[in-house]
Design a protein around this motif. Sequence first.
Motif, short mmCIF file in Angstrom:
data_model
loop_
_atom_site.label_atom_id
_atom_site.label_comp_id
_atom_site.label_asym_id
_atom_site.label_seq_id
_atom_site.Cartn_x
_atom_site.Cartn_y
_atom_site.Cartn_z
N UNK A 5 0.84 -1.19 0.00
CA UNK A 5 0.00 0.00 0.00
C UNK A 5 0.88 1.25 0.00
N UNK A 6 0.57 2.16 -0.89
CA UNK A 6 1.27 3.44 -0.95
C UNK A 6 0.24 4.56 -1.07
N UNK A 7 0.62 5.72 -0.59
CA UNK A 7 -0.28 6.87 -0.63
C UNK A 7 0.50 8.09 -1.09
N UNK A 8 -0.04 8.79 -2.06
CA UNK A 8 0.57 10.04 -2.56
C UNK A 8 -0.50 11.13 -2.50
N UNK A 9 -0.13 12.27 -1.91
CA UNK A 9 -1.12 13.33 -1.73
C UNK A 9 -0.46 14.69 -1.89
N UNK A 27 1.68 24.83 -0.04
CA UNK A 27 1.49 23.58 -0.78
C UNK A 27 2.49 22.54 -0.27
N UNK A 28 1.98 21.38 0.12
CA UNK A 28 2.80 20.28 0.60
C UNK A 28 2.49 19.03 -0.20
N UNK A 29 3.49 18.17 -0.32
CA UNK A 29 3.27 16.84 -0.89
C UNK A 29 3.60 15.82 0.19
N UNK A 30 2.66 14.94 0.43
CA UNK A 30 2.81 13.90 1.44
C UNK A 30 2.74 12.54 0.77
N UNK A 31 3.50 11.59 1.30
CA UNK A 31 3.47 10.24 0.73
C UNK A 31 3.80 9.22 1.80
N UNK A 36 7.66 4.21 5.02
CA UNK A 36 8.20 5.53 5.34
C UNK A 36 7.15 6.59 5.06
N UNK A 37 7.12 7.61 5.91
CA UNK A 37 6.25 8.76 5.71
C UNK A 37 7.09 9.90 5.16
N UNK A 38 6.71 10.41 3.97
CA UNK A 38 7.49 11.44 3.27
C UNK A 38 6.76 12.79 3.33
N UNK A 39 7.56 13.85 3.41
CA UNK A 39 7.06 15.22 3.29
C UNK A 39 7.94 15.95 2.29
N UNK A 40 7.32 16.55 1.26
CA UNK A 40 8.05 17.31 0.25
C UNK A 40 7.52 18.74 0.24
N UNK A 41 8.45 19.72 0.29
CA UNK A 41 8.05 21.11 0.32
C UNK A 41 9.13 21.97 -0.31
N UNK A 42 8.76 22.78 -1.28
CA UNK A 42 9.67 23.72 -1.92
C UNK A 42 10.97 23.05 -2.37
#
Length: 414
Positions: A5-9, A27-31, A36-42
Amino acid sequence: FANGVQLYCTLTAGSYDAAGALGKLITLQLAYADGKLYVLFEGAAAYITESDLSRYIALLSGGETDTAAALSELLSSVDLEAVLNAFTLVMDENDALTASFDLSALLGETFGTVTLALAETDGAVALRLGDVTIAGVTVSDTELTLSAGDGEAAFSLDGAVDAAGYIDEIYALIAGKDYRLTADYSHYEKNAEGNDEFVFSVAADLRVQVLESGFALAGTLDVVYGDLSLPLNVTLAGDTVYLSLYNVKLSATFDELETAVEKIVQLAGLTLPSLGDTQIDIPSLAAQLLRIDYNSVIEELTLTDSALTLKVNADEILSALLGKTTDIDTITATYTKGEGFAAEVMGAALGFTASGETGAITAPADKDGYVPLSELLAFVDPVAEMIEAQSVTFELNTDMTVEGIKLNLSADGK
């Protein structure tokens, strides 16, 4: 996905202005992928593993968290019959399956009723949440649409950095309660030839210990003005401040400092504002903060395995809060592993690290040689009286010896 299971948001938050136009806040990208829990920003990407996340939750909760016990305790405090009675399921006029639930039955307070409508449109399942108020916050016009995906990742997670290394270091730094604070600022002005000419500089290097009752500090404050150098040594131990400048050494308790401030204010004819007179409009402040486009405030954000750097346009934030233009420019803050925090603000270099020292901060060994401030305060009132009277009487008396002859000289006047 084939590997679990994977989640991209992609999450975008915005606020409406007075005209109803929607402005962007952040604006944030979460996955979630591969445990692993990912956070992507700028452009910066970080992740936390499930094990590290569980460790941090236990750390914040003060120990290991027994999920089963916590759930059992929650259920035992809930009136299950009231919960069941609070739930309804009907078909509305648009043939949408609608469920409603009174949150007060579960939370024990009046939080409002949740209404959820489920409908199928063009192969997609739409869930629409009716208006609901939770702890004073109203959530409205909420809709979630689910449809079949293509099984591909929505965005790349390559280059993400393990955040645990940063979190562990910063937590250890703060928990250590023994810090080193540094500041360095030099001021230059243009001379007649158009070249930068040094005017003055201020440099501080302080060790700070956080105690159960307040804090202690020791260090130096060096001021240079032209060719004049003023190296001030400062120590705060207990309720006493010790200051030394060359051969001048003063000590002052908090009570003495309070008395000194009161006398200075009295002589200057000033009135200090009372803390009770200062009121902060929290709702207005929050509203201003919610109208800032944080994507434009952050000029640069870089994250590597060794350093995190953030450049912020401070004028964007302050102008929004103060309602007027400011001229602070860019603030740069960096955390480097193994070194600590560093920042640049209006030309000043600031530092915050672990002190690396052991032992408690104590009063100087020669503390008995420091002159108490109270001894100097005794002269304040007589000097003030002379200033107010605009007239001074004087008396002079001295003995001297000239070629073995002892003389006396006296004088008086006004």
